[in-house]
Design an enzyme around this catalytic site. Structure first.
Site, mmCIF file in Angstrom:
data_model
loop_
_atom_site.group_PDB
_atom_site.id
_atom_site.type_symbol
_atom_site.label_atom_id
_atom_site.label_comp_id
_atom_site.label_asym_id
_atom_site.label_seq_id
_atom_site.Cartn_x
_atom_site.Cartn_y
_atom_site.Cartn_z
ATOM 1 N N LYS A 190 -113.205 -111.151 22.031
ATOM 2 C CA LYS A 190 -113.421 -112.496 22.575
ATOM 3 C C LYS A 190 -114.776 -113.073 22.119
ATOM 4 O O LYS A 190 -115.528 -112.419 21.409
ATOM 5 C CB LYS A 190 -113.302 -112.460 24.095
ATOM 6 C CG LYS A 190 -111.885 -112.032 24.564
ATOM 7 C CD LYS A 190 -110.849 -113.132 24.419
ATOM 8 C CE LYS A 190 -109.413 -112.637 24.397
ATOM 9 N NZ LYS A 190 -108.869 -112.176 25.654
HETATM 10 C C1 LIG Z 1 -107.652 -111.728 26.487
HETATM 11 C C2 LIG Z 1 -106.963 -112.627 27.415
HETATM 12 C C3 LIG Z 1 -106.854 -112.357 28.782
HETATM 13 C C4 LIG Z 1 -107.229 -111.045 29.390
HETATM 14 O O1 LIG Z 1 -108.538 -110.702 29.217
HETATM 15 P P1 LIG Z 1 -109.019 -109.234 29.640
HETATM 16 O O2 LIG Z 1 -110.504 -109.387 29.769
HETATM 17 O O3 LIG Z 1 -108.611 -108.316 28.538
HETATM 18 O O4 LIG Z 1 -108.367 -108.913 30.928
HETATM 19 C C5 LIG Z 1 -106.316 -113.318 29.607
HETATM 20 N N1 LIG Z 1 -105.859 -114.488 29.116
HETATM 21 C C6 LIG Z 1 -105.904 -114.770 27.804
HETATM 22 C C7 LIG Z 1 -105.406 -116.092 27.326
HETATM 23 C C8 LIG Z 1 -106.445 -113.847 26.911
HETATM 24 O O5 LIG Z 1 -106.454 -114.104 25.596
#
Ligand SMILES: *Cc1c(COP(=O)(O)O)cnc(C)c1O
Length: 403
Positions: A190
């Site tokens: 991310k």
């Molecule tokens: C990555 C992601 C999540 C989940 O994030 P985590 O921190 O791995 O729980 C939720 N929503 C979207 C759109 C994502 O891309």
């Protein structure tokens, strides 16, 4: 091509600052949630401009806590998007509520007219996702929420660093329009990362308090003092909660990632423009939209192939990119296509024809802050070569008729 190193789909940007802070944390004798997590929460709150921020161990946990704390549960419906990661829908299902899909618009974000069509007497909340880091039309979503008395929870997993009408995604408490809760992800790929981690911001003190309790087994809030030197062994469990807290080791990474977030976004924005400038000249490619009312966080650079002009499909295109040593991916396999949701009619493909039509054309190209211009050019060159090789004959006929 062969002699050059592969271009991975994603490379995290971890510097010496993060490494030194983790080492300091390890040497400090305090590893779990403590002073560094407090600092990370404070700096995140200040960065986005929100009165409350709670650090948690994932965005999934942040969404789950937000839904519970807002009182959403059995019998309630939450409207969300098909073009998202399963976590969005799972969080709604885990509180016993019913996720309901609305369709997306051409930009990949929820189409607000479709959201309005899905509102019933049971609807309690709208859960938009800022797809790829492009902010949703929040003014229209907030307006719907106000008119129908709904809550808004933003899945901002892609949107740390993005802005909307001059305010950061996650901002609240400044007198402007706002959501009830906004959830961020610090997963490895991310915009910023803590390895695994998340944050939830809210303008509401009651919700912040409830989430803080539920994120640590439901232990009463004053027990948080036990994390300080003056801590006490005494605590009471006031509600059956979860184990969602973020450790100081992870926050040590997050503190430094957050300070670099704007420079990461800048670097990715320049690369995204470089991609779009050349790729938009290709008939077979639709490039992602920029955003007039704010700034894109560029978590992902997603193109759409006009496969009707090609003799190969999207999957073959990705395999050919791999032959050039380039990692690509697809965001996302729409929710209705996963077997786990097959029996849920509010998650059926009929509700989102545009997402279903878009899916077989989606390709996400590599994009990360440390990517170089020449790496981006190699990706563009490879895309061009593959598309040139596979222009379908029918297209040649059509264009010659047109001439
Ligand atoms: C990555 C992601 C999540 C989940 O994030 P985590 O921190 O791995 O729980 C939720 N929503 C979207 C759109 C994502 O891309």
């Amino acid at each position: 091509m062969q002699d050059k190193a592969d271009i991975s789909f994603h490379v995290p940007s971890i510097g010496e600052e993060e490494i030194a802070e983790v080492v300091d944390t390890l040497r400090s004798g305090w590893l779990t949630t403590g002073r560094r997590t407090e600092q990370f929460e404070r700096e995140f709150r200040e960065y986005v401009g929100a009165p409350h921020a709670l650090a948690v161990n994932s965005c999934t946990a942040a969404l789950h806590l937000a839904l519970i704390s807002l009182g959403i549960g059995s019998g309630d419906e939450v409207i969300t998007t098909p073009l998202t990661f399963c976590a969005t829908v799972n969080a709604i299902l885990h509180v016993g509520a019913t996720p309901v899909l609305a369709d997306i618009g051409p930009d990949g974000n929820l189409d607000v007219r479709s959201v309005e069509e899905r509102i019933t007497r049971r609807t309690r909340a709208i859960l938009p996702v800022h797809f790829a880091g492009l902010p949703c039309r929040m003014d229209a979503i907030w307006d719907l929420a106000r008119r129908y008395g709904l809550q808004v929870i933003e899945d901002a997993a892609h949107a740390a660093g993005a802005t909307y009408d001059g305010r950061r995604i996650g901002a609240s408490g400044d007198g402007g329009p706002e959501s009830d809760a906004v959830a961020f992800s610090f997963y490895a790929t991310k915009n910023i990362t803590t390895g695994e981690g998340g944050m939830v911001t809210t303008p509401r003190a009651d919700i912040a308090q409830r989430m803080r309790i539920l994120c640590l087994h439901g232990i009463s809030a004053d027990a948080w003092k036990r994390y300080s030197v003056k801590g006490n062994w005494k605590y009471s469990v006031v509600e059956c909660g979860w184990k969602y807290n973020l450790s100081d080791i992870q926050s040590a990474i997050g503190i430094h990632q957050l300070r670099k977030l704007d420079s990461f976004t800048q670097a990715k924005t320049a690369l995204a423009r470089r991609y779009s400038e050349r790729l938009c000249r290709l008939d077979e490619v639709e490039t992602p939209a920029e955003f007039a009312r704010g700034t894109h966080a560029w978590h992902l650079y997603c193109i759409r192939l006009r496969t009707e002009l090609l003799s190969i499909d999207r999957d073959e295109f990705i395999l050919e990119l791999r032959e050039y040593g380039i990692g690509a991916s697809v965001h996302f396999i729409p929710i209705p296509l996963h077997p786990a949701y097959a029996g849920i009619c509010s998650l059926s493909a009929d509700l989102c024809p545009r997402a279903m039509e878009m899916y077989p054309r989606l390709v996400t190209l590599p994009l990360y802050p440390s990517m170089t211009e020449s790496q981006a050019d190699r990706v563009i060159d490879a895309v061009e070569m593959i598309l040139t090789r596979h222009r379908s004959h029918s297209r040649v006929r059509v264009s010659s008729i047109a001439v």
